[in-house]
Motif scaffolding. Structure first.
Motif, short mmCIF file in Angstrom:
data_model
loop_
_atom_site.label_atom_id
_atom_site.label_comp_id
_atom_site.label_asym_id
_atom_site.label_seq_id
_atom_site.Cartn_x
_atom_site.Cartn_y
_atom_site.Cartn_z
N ILE A 188 52.00 11.82 15.37
CA ILE A 188 53.09 11.07 14.73
C ILE A 188 53.49 11.63 13.38
CG2 ILE A 188 52.71 8.91 15.97
CD1 ILE A 188 51.02 7.95 13.72
N LEU A 222 63.50 17.01 25.69
CA LEU A 222 63.25 15.78 24.94
C LEU A 222 64.31 14.73 25.25
CD1 LEU A 222 61.91 14.06 22.65
CD2 LEU A 222 63.55 15.13 21.09
N PHE A 237 54.41 10.19 9.30
CA PHE A 237 54.55 8.74 9.16
C PHE A 237 53.33 8.09 8.49
CE2 PHE A 237 54.43 4.35 10.86
CZ PHE A 237 55.60 3.90 10.30
N HIS A 278 58.90 -1.89 16.74
CA HIS A 278 58.08 -1.92 17.96
C HIS A 278 57.40 -0.57 18.09
CE1 HIS A 278 60.76 -5.31 19.48
NE2 HIS A 278 59.55 -5.79 19.33
N VAL A 279 56.42 -0.35 17.23
CA VAL A 279 55.83 0.97 17.20
C VAL A 279 54.59 1.04 18.08
CG1 VAL A 279 56.73 1.82 15.03
CG2 VAL A 279 54.81 0.26 15.01
N MET A 280 54.52 2.09 18.85
CA MET A 280 53.34 2.41 19.66
C MET A 280 52.98 1.35 20.69
SD MET A 280 50.88 4.43 17.08
CE MET A 280 50.39 5.51 18.39
N LEU A 286 66.20 20.01 17.88
CA LEU A 286 66.41 18.56 17.91
C LEU A 286 67.88 18.19 17.76
CD1 LEU A 286 63.51 16.93 15.83
CD2 LEU A 286 63.84 16.92 18.30
N TYR A 337 65.47 9.02 18.15
CA TYR A 337 65.13 7.85 17.33
C TYR A 337 63.62 7.74 17.09
CZ TYR A 337 64.24 3.11 15.75
OH TYR A 337 63.80 2.04 15.02
N LEU A 338 63.27 7.58 15.82
CA LEU A 338 61.88 7.28 15.47
C LEU A 338 61.91 6.15 14.45
CD1 LEU A 338 60.10 10.73 14.84
CD2 LEU A 338 59.98 9.30 16.88
N ASN A 339 61.02 5.19 14.59
CA ASN A 339 60.94 4.11 13.61
C ASN A 339 60.70 4.67 12.21
OD1 ASN A 339 61.18 1.41 14.89
ND2 ASN A 339 59.68 2.32 16.27
N HIS A 340 60.02 5.78 12.15
CA HIS A 340 59.68 6.37 10.86
C HIS A 340 60.94 6.87 10.14
CE1 HIS A 340 58.52 10.88 10.23
NE2 HIS A 340 58.99 10.43 9.11
N PHE A 398 64.12 6.65 30.39
CA PHE A 398 63.57 5.29 30.36
C PHE A 398 64.31 4.35 29.41
CE2 PHE A 398 60.67 7.80 27.58
CZ PHE A 398 60.84 7.12 26.39
N GLU A 427 66.23 14.51 27.86
CA GLU A 427 66.16 14.10 29.26
C GLU A 427 65.06 13.06 29.45
OE1 GLU A 427 64.99 14.13 33.38
OE2 GLU A 427 63.88 15.44 32.03
N LYS A 428 63.91 13.30 28.83
CA LYS A 428 62.79 12.38 29.02
C LYS A 428 63.00 11.06 28.29
CE LYS A 428 59.59 15.92 30.37
NZ LYS A 428 58.59 16.92 30.02
N GLN A 429 63.61 11.12 27.11
CA GLN A 429 63.90 9.87 26.39
C GLN A 429 64.95 9.06 27.14
OE1 GLN A 429 62.49 8.57 23.65
NE2 GLN A 429 61.06 10.27 23.47
#
Lengths: 368, 457
Positions: free
Chosen positions: B259, B382, B262, B348-350, B58, B124-127, B389, B384-386
């Motif tokens: 998830i 990871l 969290f 803005h989770v899920m 990561l 980035y994760l809201n958690h 978008f 590349e895919k994040q």
């Protein structure tokens, strides 16, 4: 509180169980379709593809043995035909290097491109006895189908094959391809590594990266990227790294620079992708996407993907010359393949992947 | 001529009343229990992170990193150092839970955790953000006023300190609920309509998840839960039921979605709504093995905690920011699910299933030479895919491409993105203006004019 609370919990659990049984009676269409899809992918696509490469590699090993025993136009021609059949068979399987399968080693040993022809010549020009052990000790780009292609299709192939060391090397490389293909097949087979059993069982773990649907979709995205950039974009001279000083088309970067069958191989890869999408003509991703209600502007996503595979295939079929020549003589035609492959990449990696809700990472996703 | 207007008496009365409310004594046990619970769950979370070996793939291994605005100075660390830093964070979380010198331990934990989190915006994760926000907030509160071994608890803490922590945790639920008040969530049951069938292979519940109407049931129940949870948890009468519902809700999300910890973090965080007397009642029940330091000893409590005006003002300002930040997406044109403007740090989770495909076109203006560059060449899967978008990450990658070309001796090149995004089952659409040279666009918080509007939002 606790007694009343327990009663409520128990009641909730009962209701949930009841609803679950109810749902099971209804025949949960989507899960059924997904199970049928995985079964068909295993029985109609994955296992036959591995059986095919083993058979074709066997024919190729025999043909190179005949060539070694008696190097003539006929035996060389037979070896070349066997090579093309094996290479085509390999392309249909190349889309099955599913992430999570630790068999990349075998894939590398069979198909690392481009072959390091200098190293191949060094081995042949050297004094070490040519043997299975020698081939085994060399790197992936000195053996496999690409190295064999160079030996069988390179300039003055027949004349140079008068050298017994050259013929012996070709024979041992072909034997090595066969043994790698057999090892790969064993890893997949139920009686060997049983990757196929894991593939079918991973249906129950839809939430992680190892789920079979995630693996297929991630693999399709990678193959589609290769179909656009590696096999077309780089030879065309469109896709380049900043460190690459070259300009213009790069015919040497086509998939089969010596055999001149790059377009045929490209179309086989498309056929491999098609087989994954259709479940080999059975229940495939296309059926599962229909069950999910996945549509693009009123058209089922699976149908859109298949139509785009056709469009890409038609653009490739329209090329009149081998790809190594077409990138120079017909750049517009090659560009058309590149553009169609771009649409295919977008459909697979963005639209289809969106509907399948696959996990894209080994780590945590965002929370609730 | 000018006469100073007299302070309006009703306003004065209101301020006095607020002051009296905020400074009224509250039982410090609530903060103590939270400190122990949060510290332990974070230590467990970090231990899991270390054991799973995620630090390398990561944060340490990727050759390129995406930064947060203002935090470009945060550099990736070699794996050994990074692992050490995570271990330090783990130690800090444990020290925070134990309580002696909790503020120093907590500061170490928050700083180390946040540093790692800031290394790459693609992760980035809201958690993670929740941990930083709540952990940071606790440093300004008297978390050590109770449940510290060898220390008699303080008699009381000002009520505002407990209220601030509850407000922050409650806000997370409420904003997560507000984020779900979107047509995609409520009308189309998206992205649950994508996610639930994907889990249809699970034993027992799988068939349930496959029911046609189930995504809508989940969507509405989830939105209602998020919106109401803090209020129900605040009412003594409803609290046991609300907490049971929270446990069930978080347990379900754990079972269904990948998830991580969290759900457990939130299960512990929601404990902040329980009152001290409820903890004491529980303590009495468990009194057989209650450690001697858990309650007041014979000497009687130490004097109440007095908080400074500055601490209160800082926390108020912090909370104000936390209440405004999640709403900033209203300042941007277009839908946040498409533009991602104001999307992070807003709970803005899920709410979105997004996928994208991106390539970059490079042009050397003097020679007209062109290149197409693939992000997968130097990004992790990871990343590349994040990136594919998230428009701001696409912009960052374009700057990286420009640097790469300059370093390869190609001078000042133009970089354009060829990027398509699909959101919640919508057909993919082009997201970045293909004519926009992203190297000419400065980084800013203003609306990104080069994001193309989506026809369906």
């Amino acid at each position: 509180m606790s007694a009343r609370f327990g009663a409520v919990l128990g009641l909730t659990a009962l209701l949930a169980l009841g609803a679950a049984c109810d749902a099971a009676d209804d025949g949960d269409a989507r899960a059924d379709v997904r199970r049928a899809m995985l079964t068909d992918l295993a029985d109609r696509v994955i296992l036959p593809a591995h059986a095919s490469i083993v058979a074709e590699a066997g024919t190729l090993a025999d043909a190179t043995q005949a060539l070694d025993a008696d190097p003539t136009d006929e035996t060389l021609e037979a070896a070349r035909e066997a090579w093309v059949s094996a290479a085509r068979s390999w392309q249909r399987l190349a889309a099955l290097n599913l992430p999570g399968v630790k068999f990349g080693l075998y894939h590398n040993r069979i198909a690392t491109r481009p072959a390091n022809v200098t190293a191949v010549e060094e081995v042949i020009g050297g004094t070490e006895t040519i043997s299975a052990a020698l081939v085994e000790s060399r790197g992936s780009n000195v053996r496999g189908l690409p190295a064999l292609e160079y030996l069988l299709f390179g300039d003055d192939a027949l004349a140079r094959l008068a050298d017994p060391r050259r013929r012996a090397y070709a024979r041992f490389v072909a034997a090595d391809v066969l043994s790698q293909a057999e090892a790969l097949q064993t890893k997949w087979s139920a009686g060997g590594g049983d990757e196929i059993g894991m593939f079918l069982a991973a249906d129950t773990e839809g939430r992680n990266l190892q789920s079979s649907v995630s693996r297929i979709v991630n693999e399709l995205a990678m193959v589609a990227e290769d179909l656009r950039y590696e096999t077309i974009g780089r030879p065309l001279g469109v896709a380049r790294t900043p460190e690459d000083e070259s300009t213009g088309p790069q015919p040497g970067l086509v998939q089969a620079p010596y055999a001149g069958v790059s377009v045929a191989l490209y179309r086989e890869t498309l056929a491999g992708v098609r087989a994954l999408v259709t479940g080999g003509g059975g229940t495939g991703l296309d059926d599962y996407l229909v069950a999910l209600g996945a549509e693009i502007d009123g058209q089922p996503v699976g149908a859109a993907v298949l139509a785009q595979i056709d469009a890409t295939d038609a653009a490739a079929a329209a090329l009149q010359a081998p790809l190594r020549e077409a990138v120079v003589s017909d750049p517009e035609g090659v560009r058309a393949v590149y553009d169609e492959a771009g649409e295919l990449l977008r459909l697979l990696k963005t639209d289809m992947a969106n509907w399948l809700g696959v996990s894209i990472t080994f780590s945590d996703n965002d929370g609730d | 001529m000018a006469v100073a207007a007299p302070a309006r008496p009703d306003r004065q009365r209101g301020a006095a009343r607020l002051r009296a409310w905020a400074l009224a004594p509250a039982d410090p046990l609530v903060l103590g229990v939270f400190r122990v619970g949060f510290g332990l769950v974070m230590a467990g979370s970090l231990l899991r992170f270390l054991l799973l070996g995620w630090a390398g793939p990561l944060y340490a291994e990727p050759a390129v990193h995406f930064t947060y605005p203002g935090f470009g100075w945060v550099r990736p660390l070699p794996l050994g150092v990074l692992t050490g830093l995570l271990a330090v964070a783990l130690g800090g979380a444990l020290g925070f839970a134990v309580g002696r010198g909790w503020r120093a331990w907590g500061a170490v934990f928050v700083a180390a955790f946040t540093y790692v989190e800031l290394i790459d915006a693609a992760t980035y994760l809201n958690h993670y953000y929740f941990v930083t926000v709540v952990g940071g907030l606790t440093l300004a509160l008297p978390m050590g006023a109770a449940l510290v071994p060898g220390q008699t608890p303080r008699a009381s803490v000002p009520r505002w300190t407990v209220a601030a922590l509850r407000a922050q945790i409650g806000a997370v639920y409420v904003f997560a609920g507000i984020a779900k008040l979107h047509a995609d969530w409520l009308v189309d049951a998206m992205p649950l309509r994508i996610w639930l069938p994907a889990r249809g292979g699970l034993p027992v519940v799988g068939p349930l998840l496959d029911l046609e109407w189930m995504p809508w049931a989940f969507a509405w129940a989830g939105a209602l839960f998020d919106l109401l949870a803090p209020f129900a948890l605040s009412a003594r009468k409803w609290r046991p039921w609300a907490y049971a519902a929270a446990l069930a809700f978080h347990a379900m999300t754990y079972a269904l979605f990948n998830i991580g910890v969290f759900p457990f973090v939130m299960m512990v965080a929601a404990l902040v709504f329980f009152e001290a007397d409820e903890w004491r009642a529980l303590g009495r029940r468990l009194s057989r093995w209650r450690p001697s330091w858990a309650g007041p000893s014979g000497t009687g409590p130490r004097p109440p905690v007095q908080t400074s005006r500055w601490a209160a003002a800082a926390v108020a300002a912090f909370l104000a920011v936390q209440l405004l930040l999640p709403l900033r997406h209203w300042l941007y044109p277009g839908d946040r699910l498409w533009t991602e403007e104001g999307f992070r740090f807003a709970w803005h989770v899920m709410v979105a299933e997004k996928t994208g495909t991106a390539a970059f076109h490079v042009r050397q203006p003097e020679t007209g030479r062109e290149w197409t560059v693939l992000p997968s060449d130097d990004l992790s899967p990871l990343q590349e895919k994040q990136m594919a978008f998230q428009p701001d990450l696409l912009w960052q990658y374009a700057q990286h491409v420009e640097r790469r070309f300059r370093e390869a001796g190609h001078g000042d090149v133009e970089v354009r993105a060829d990027a398509f995004v699909s959101v919640n089952g919508r057909p993919s659409r082009r997201i970045v203006d293909p004519d926009a040279d992203l190297t000419r666009v400065p980084r800013s918080f203003g609306p990104k004019r080069w994001i193309l509007p989506h026809p369906d939002f």
